[in-house]
Design a protein around this motif. Structure first.
Motif, PDB file in Angstrom:
ATOM      1  N   ASP A  64      41.311  37.398  26.723  1.00 43.21           N
ATOM      2  CA  ASP A  64      42.270  38.468  27.012  1.00 43.21           C
ATOM      3  C   ASP A  64      42.663  39.239  25.755  1.00 43.21           C
ATOM      4  O   ASP A  64      42.903  40.450  25.811  1.00 43.21           O
ATOM      5  N   GLU A  75      35.114  37.135  33.183  1.00 43.23           N
ATOM      6  CA  GLU A  75      36.246  37.042  34.107  1.00 43.23           C
ATOM      7  C   GLU A  75      36.059  35.893  35.095  1.00 43.23           C
ATOM      8  O   GLU A  75      37.010  35.150  35.389  1.00 43.23           O
ATOM      9  N   GLU A  76      34.848  35.734  35.597  1.00 38.05           N
ATOM     10  CA  GLU A  76      34.577  34.641  36.536  1.00 38.05           C
ATOM     11  C   GLU A  76      34.741  33.288  35.850  1.00 38.05           C
ATOM     12  O   GLU A  76      35.290  32.342  36.435  1.00 38.05           O
ATOM     13  N   ASN A  81      38.504  32.551  35.306  1.00 33.83           N
ATOM     14  CA  ASN A  81      39.152  32.155  36.561  1.00 33.83           C
ATOM     15  C   ASN A  81      38.817  30.713  36.925  1.00 33.83           C
ATOM     16  O   ASN A  81      39.693  29.932  37.318  1.00 33.83           O
ATOM     17  N   GLU A  82      37.548  30.353  36.790  1.00 33.84           N
ATOM     18  CA  GLU A  82      37.131  28.988  37.118  1.00 33.84           C
ATOM     19  C   GLU A  82      37.745  27.983  36.150  1.00 33.84           C
ATOM     20  O   GLU A  82      38.206  26.907  36.561  1.00 33.84           O
ATOM     21  N   ASN A 127      40.553  28.246  34.450  1.00 34.28           N
ATOM     22  CA  ASN A 127      41.986  28.104  34.715  1.00 34.28           C
ATOM     23  C   ASN A 127      42.246  27.282  35.976  1.00 34.28           C
ATOM     24  O   ASN A 127      43.208  26.504  36.031  1.00 34.28           O
ATOM     25  N   THR A 128      41.385  27.418  36.970  1.00 33.71           N
ATOM     26  CA  THR A 128      41.525  26.623  38.192  1.00 33.71           C
ATOM     27  C   THR A 128      41.307  25.142  37.903  1.00 33.71           C
ATOM     28  O   THR A 128      42.088  24.281  38.325  1.00 33.71           O
TER      29      THR A 128
END
Length: 230
Positions: free
Chosen positions: A185, A212-213, A216-217, A219-220
């Motif tokens: 970021d 970005e993908e 997201n993964e 952070n999940t």
């Protein structure tokens, strides 16, 4: 027995082939030393050189009015990380290091100056601090757009993810893995909007989606199922 030095086969003009080979040998030794980690090594140089070749090939087809000097592009791509402040050795004089390397190997003054100026303006931090300086250099030396985009492409996408974690491991001792995601970021997702060439922008769009993908993964998967008292 000393290992042989790999030589990238790029379509550099005949009059600069020996110069290119000599500079490549220097860069191979410089970037393979113990002071560099694998986020900034000779393999990074090869990938940037490859990106530059792809971009140059396409841009020369679509921008016939712009004259790109391939020798300037390939030499600047080879030398773009020489003297990088993050890895400069104590006492290393980096101010005009690139031009000195070229002149010592037989380059003429004009070529050495062009490559030196381009290398000084490739970096992200330099552009953020002084964007007008990049605009000015681009008007004089359009080759900067090719080399700059080529370097930034290697900072995003799957390779960019790997390099980000490698750099964090080498330079960010004690920093959690999530620190690498924060760097996405802080810098990496901004790079596609800073691309200068049409080819670079097209390549960057796909690589940004990978960043970005992945974020997201990550952070999940990293989300804790409980609270932590501090």
């Amino acid at each position: 027995m000393a290992a042989s030095v790999p030589l990238p086969v790029v379509p550099i003009p005949e009059e600069h082939k020996d110069l290119f080979a000599s500079v490549n040998a220097f860069v191979y030794g410089y970037m393979s030393g113990p002071g560099h980690d694998n986020s900034h090594d000779y393999h990074h140089i090869l990938r940037v050189l490859s990106n530059a070749h792809r971009i140059l090939t396409q841009e020369r087809k679509s921008k016939l009015a712009i004259s790109f000097n391939p020798s300037v592009v390939y030499l600047a791509a080879l030398l773009h990380d020489v003297g990088d402040h993050k890895y400069a050795k104590p006492g290393e004089d980096v101010e005009n290091q690139v031009s000195r390397i070229l002149l010592e190997r037989g380059a003429d003054e004009d070529l050495a100056t062009k490559v030196q100026v381009i290398v000084k303006h490739v970096g992200y931090t330099n552009e953020v601090k002084n964007p007008q300086s990049v605009v000015d250099v681009l008007q004089r030396y359009p080759e900067l757009a090719v080399v700059q985009d080529a370097d930034r492409l290697d900072a995003i996408g799957a390779v960019g993810v790997g390099r980000c974690f490698a750099f964090g491991g080498a330079k960010g001792k004690g920093r959690p893995l999530a620190g690498a995601i924060e760097h996405f970021d802080e810098k990496l997702v901004k790079l596609p909007d800073m691309m200068k060439t049409k080819t670079g922008k097209a390549m960057a769009g796909h690589r940004k989606r990978i960043l970005e993908e992945f974020a997201n993964e990550f952070n999940t998967e990293a989300e804790l199922a409980f609270k932590v008292q501090t």
